[in-house]
Design an enzyme around this catalytic site. Sequence first.
Site, PDB file in Angstrom:
ATOM      1  N   GLU A  34       0.856  -1.190   0.000  1.00  0.00           N
ATOM      2  CA  GLU A  34       0.000   0.000   0.000  1.00  0.00           C
ATOM      3  C   GLU A  34       0.888   1.235   0.000  1.00  0.00           C
ATOM      4  OE1 GLU A  34      -3.325   1.018  -0.121  1.00  0.00           O
ATOM      5  OE2 GLU A  34      -2.382   2.975   0.112  1.00  0.00           O
ATOM      6  N   ARG A 108     -17.672   3.339   5.349  1.00  0.00           N
ATOM      7  CA  ARG A 108     -16.556   2.705   4.632  1.00  0.00           C
ATOM      8  C   ARG A 108     -15.415   2.319   5.562  1.00  0.00           C
ATOM      9  NH1 ARG A 108     -15.901   4.128  -1.105  1.00  0.00           N
ATOM     10  NH2 ARG A 108     -13.754   3.579  -0.732  1.00  0.00           N
ATOM     11  N   TYR A 213     -28.764   8.144   3.618  1.00  0.00           N
ATOM     12  CA  TYR A 213     -29.064   6.922   4.375  1.00  0.00           C
ATOM     13  C   TYR A 213     -28.239   6.869   5.658  1.00  0.00           C
ATOM     14  CZ  TYR A 213     -25.005   5.223   1.611  1.00  0.00           C
ATOM     15  OH  TYR A 213     -23.789   5.081   0.994  1.00  0.00           O
ATOM     16  N   ASP A 291     -11.783  -1.242  -8.836  1.00  0.00           N
ATOM     17  CA  ASP A 291     -11.803  -0.032  -9.670  1.00  0.00           C
ATOM     18  C   ASP A 291     -10.669  -0.003 -10.687  1.00  0.00           C
ATOM     19  OD1 ASP A 291     -14.041   0.940  -8.424  1.00  0.00           O
ATOM     20  OD2 ASP A 291     -13.096   2.732  -7.592  1.00  0.00           O
TER      21      ASP A 291
HETATM   22  C1  LIG Z   1     -19.952   8.952  -4.687  1.00  0.00           C
HETATM   23  C2  LIG Z   1     -19.623   7.495  -4.613  1.00  0.00           C
HETATM   24  C3  LIG Z   1     -20.466   6.642  -3.926  1.00  0.00           C
HETATM   25  C4  LIG Z   1     -20.176   5.279  -3.868  1.00  0.00           C
HETATM   26  N1  LIG Z   1     -21.046   4.460  -3.220  1.00  0.00           N
HETATM   27  C5  LIG Z   1     -20.837   3.138  -3.256  1.00  0.00           C
HETATM   28  C6  LIG Z   1     -21.777   2.233  -2.639  1.00  0.00           C
HETATM   29  O1  LIG Z   1     -22.764   2.657  -2.022  1.00  0.00           O
HETATM   30  N2  LIG Z   1     -21.534   0.887  -2.737  1.00  0.00           N
HETATM   31  C7  LIG Z   1     -20.438   0.389  -3.386  1.00  0.00           C
HETATM   32  O2  LIG Z   1     -20.274  -0.851  -3.457  1.00  0.00           O
HETATM   33  N3  LIG Z   1     -19.530   1.220  -3.957  1.00  0.00           N
HETATM   34  C8  LIG Z   1     -19.689   2.568  -3.917  1.00  0.00           C
HETATM   35  N4  LIG Z   1     -18.792   3.393  -4.496  1.00  0.00           N
HETATM   36  C9  LIG Z   1     -17.604   2.823  -5.177  1.00  0.00           C
HETATM   37  C10 LIG Z   1     -16.489   2.380  -4.250  1.00  0.00           C
HETATM   38  O3  LIG Z   1     -16.154   3.409  -3.361  1.00  0.00           O
HETATM   39  C11 LIG Z   1     -15.235   1.973  -5.046  1.00  0.00           C
HETATM   40  O4  LIG Z   1     -15.613   1.291  -6.195  1.00  0.00           O
HETATM   41  C12 LIG Z   1     -14.338   1.055  -4.216  1.00  0.00           C
HETATM   42  O5  LIG Z   1     -13.862   1.712  -3.078  1.00  0.00           O
HETATM   43  C13 LIG Z   1     -13.141   0.542  -5.044  1.00  0.00           C
HETATM   44  O6  LIG Z   1     -12.275  -0.222  -4.243  1.00  0.00           O
HETATM   45  P1  LIG Z   1     -10.827  -0.584  -4.751  1.00  0.00           P
HETATM   46  O7  LIG Z   1     -10.193  -1.384  -3.663  1.00  0.00           O
HETATM   47  O8  LIG Z   1     -10.880  -1.153  -6.112  1.00  0.00           O
HETATM   48  O9  LIG Z   1     -10.064   0.816  -4.897  1.00  0.00           O
HETATM   49  P2  LIG Z   1      -9.695   1.897  -3.791  1.00  0.00           P
HETATM   50  O10 LIG Z   1     -10.631   1.820  -2.648  1.00  0.00           O
HETATM   51  O11 LIG Z   1      -9.511   3.174  -4.500  1.00  0.00           O
HETATM   52  O12 LIG Z   1      -8.284   1.410  -3.226  1.00  0.00           O
HETATM   53  C14 LIG Z   1      -7.081   1.510  -3.958  1.00  0.00           C
HETATM   54  C15 LIG Z   1      -5.909   1.450  -2.966  1.00  0.00           C
HETATM   55  O13 LIG Z   1      -4.702   1.371  -3.721  1.00  0.00           O
HETATM   56  C16 LIG Z   1      -3.743   2.254  -3.174  1.00  0.00           C
HETATM   57  N5  LIG Z   1      -2.833   2.583  -4.281  1.00  0.00           N
HETATM   58  C17 LIG Z   1      -3.100   3.354  -5.349  1.00  0.00           C
HETATM   59  N6  LIG Z   1      -2.032   3.396  -6.178  1.00  0.00           N
HETATM   60  C18 LIG Z   1      -1.076   2.614  -5.599  1.00  0.00           C
HETATM   61  C19 LIG Z   1       0.243   2.259  -5.989  1.00  0.00           C
HETATM   62  N7  LIG Z   1       0.793   2.718  -7.110  1.00  0.00           N
HETATM   63  N8  LIG Z   1       0.956   1.433  -5.172  1.00  0.00           N
HETATM   64  C20 LIG Z   1       0.413   0.957  -4.010  1.00  0.00           C
HETATM   65  N9  LIG Z   1      -0.843   1.261  -3.590  1.00  0.00           N
HETATM   66  C21 LIG Z   1      -1.571   2.091  -4.387  1.00  0.00           C
HETATM   67  C22 LIG Z   1      -4.571   3.433  -2.671  1.00  0.00           C
HETATM   68  O14 LIG Z   1      -3.856   4.172  -1.707  1.00  0.00           O
HETATM   69  C23 LIG Z   1      -5.789   2.710  -2.094  1.00  0.00           C
HETATM   70  O15 LIG Z   1      -5.585   2.317  -0.756  1.00  0.00           O
HETATM   71  C24 LIG Z   1     -19.021   4.764  -4.522  1.00  0.00           C
HETATM   72  C25 LIG Z   1     -18.161   5.632  -5.184  1.00  0.00           C
HETATM   73  C26 LIG Z   1     -18.463   6.986  -5.248  1.00  0.00           C
HETATM   74  C27 LIG Z   1     -17.577   7.905  -6.009  1.00  0.00           C
END
Ligand SMILES: Cc1cc2nc3c(=O)[nH]c(=O)nc-3n(C[C@H](O)[C@H](O)[C@H](O)COP(=O)(O)OP(=O)(O)OC[C@H]3O[C@@H](n4cnc5c(N)ncnc54)[C@H](O)[C@@H]3O)c2cc1C
Length: 404
Positions: A34, A108, A213, A291
């Site tokens: 991370e 979250r 909510y 994502d």
């Molecule tokens: C307004 C809004 C509302 C939302 N509501 C919902 C909801 O109600 N329900 C739902 O399921 N989803 C919701 N989402 C979507 C959700 O928040 C994301 O899709 C989810 O958090 C993605 O998780 P992730 O682990 O893929 O990425 P992230 O949570 O972005 O985690 C990525 C991690 O990688 C780390 N990182 C980045 N680059 C590097 C690197 N080069 N080297 C090492 N580490 C790195 C970052 O620091 C971070 O910790 C919402 C999003 C938005 C914008």
Amino acid sequence: MSKTLTVGIIGGGIGGVALARALLQAGIEVRLFEKAAAFGEVGAGIQMTPNAVKVLQALGLKEGLEKIAFLPQALVGRNWKTAQENFRTPLAGECPRLYGAPFYHVHRADLHALLASDLPADITQFNTGCVGVEQRGDKAAALFEDGSEFEADLIVGADGVRSTVRGALFGAEAPNFTGKMCYRAVVPFEHMPDFVSPDSSFWMGPRAHVVTYYVRCGAAVNIVAVTETSNWVEESWSVPSSREELLGVFSGWHENVIKLFERTDTVFKWGLFDRDPMKTWSVGHVTLLGDAAHPMLPFLSQGAAMAIEDAFVLAKALAAKGHDIPAALAAYEGERLPRTSRVQLESRERGKTYHKQSRFAQFKRDLSYKIKGLFNPHASGIQASWVYAYNATDFDPNRVKTAA
Ligand SMILES: Cc1cc2nc3c(=O)[nH]c(=O)nc-3n(C[C@H](O)[C@H](O)[C@H](O)COP(=O)(O)OP(=O)(O)OC[C@H]3O[C@@H](n4cnc5c(N)ncnc54)[C@H](O)[C@@H]3O)c2cc1C
């Protein structure tokens, strides 16, 4: 199987920690990298829909989830000015029967802490930003900014919407700004206020909508307020806004919305960007998750849910295929790509439906909600039955589907 499989995960967000947990549960060695100095989740709410809850339960988190969650009564669509109900989809009593699990609202940070709870401390390395990946025969290596590297059977980029790993595999690609942005805030309450109903409330107005909510078992209300704008540059959680800006943009909305907005303290804003679904996520011994693989608009509330499903399916595929990484990745993509692509595209469409501008278009939309709701409330409103019914824990790695 000969040697234990080793997986390196880049990114400790919700997807990364869910994958670490699922892999450890499957007896696979894990290291998590991370770039931040510590796990830090933004102060915001998240809807955990039944499809995600089924996976969290399979990861051993059923009781833990019940302790941090709020159980909403219904998904309710309301007119932005009059509060008139246009749809009401019952949740609390119905979701376990219809979809096999409850629908929850959580904070979250609570969800992240739950997923990371009892992960061995020594699997995570903080302050370790990945700058690239390298294929090495039947292994791959992640390269870090301090010059160090980590070699594993598989490297998974769970590094979010601006993924370095995706850029290294497929080249940098600029996201499209959707013309929409959102304000987010969490408002703590000692007692549940009478102007926020115990539902997931969708207030729909011209070129804007607001979702409210409860989270933290009713001790706080989460606000997502989406509006349209032509100028935005950053795709980030952390752009500070203010109560005044929020109230200014939503001036004229129903008094219950305004009363809630008046109680906000810290408000953030975020431009909403979008990417088209990809054709593949994997190259050699490197793949993507969450994502990084399929960034989506939040209008079906599925970004984190999809990351959690991905994690479970990938761990199951690896446990079944062992050192045959290409076979495991084919099974993973075959199962996940069609589903996440559909969720990406339908999330985009929902944004258009919620923001109808003319009175006539709003009337037509709301009438259609009402008619559909008369026959089947789950076919009205946000129309996500097909999302909630899916069960990632039923995935069979030996019945490989072909990715779309
Ligand atoms: C307004 C809004 C509302 C939302 N509501 C919902 C909801 O109600 N329900 C739902 O399921 N989803 C919701 N989402 C979507 C959700 O928040 C994301 O899709 C989810 O958090 C993605 O998780 P992730 O682990 O893929 O990425 P992230 O949570 O972005 O985690 C990525 C991690 O990688 C780390 N990182 C980045 N680059 C590097 C690197 N080069 N080297 C090492 N580490 C790195 C970052 O620091 C971070 O910790 C919402 C999003 C938005 C914008």
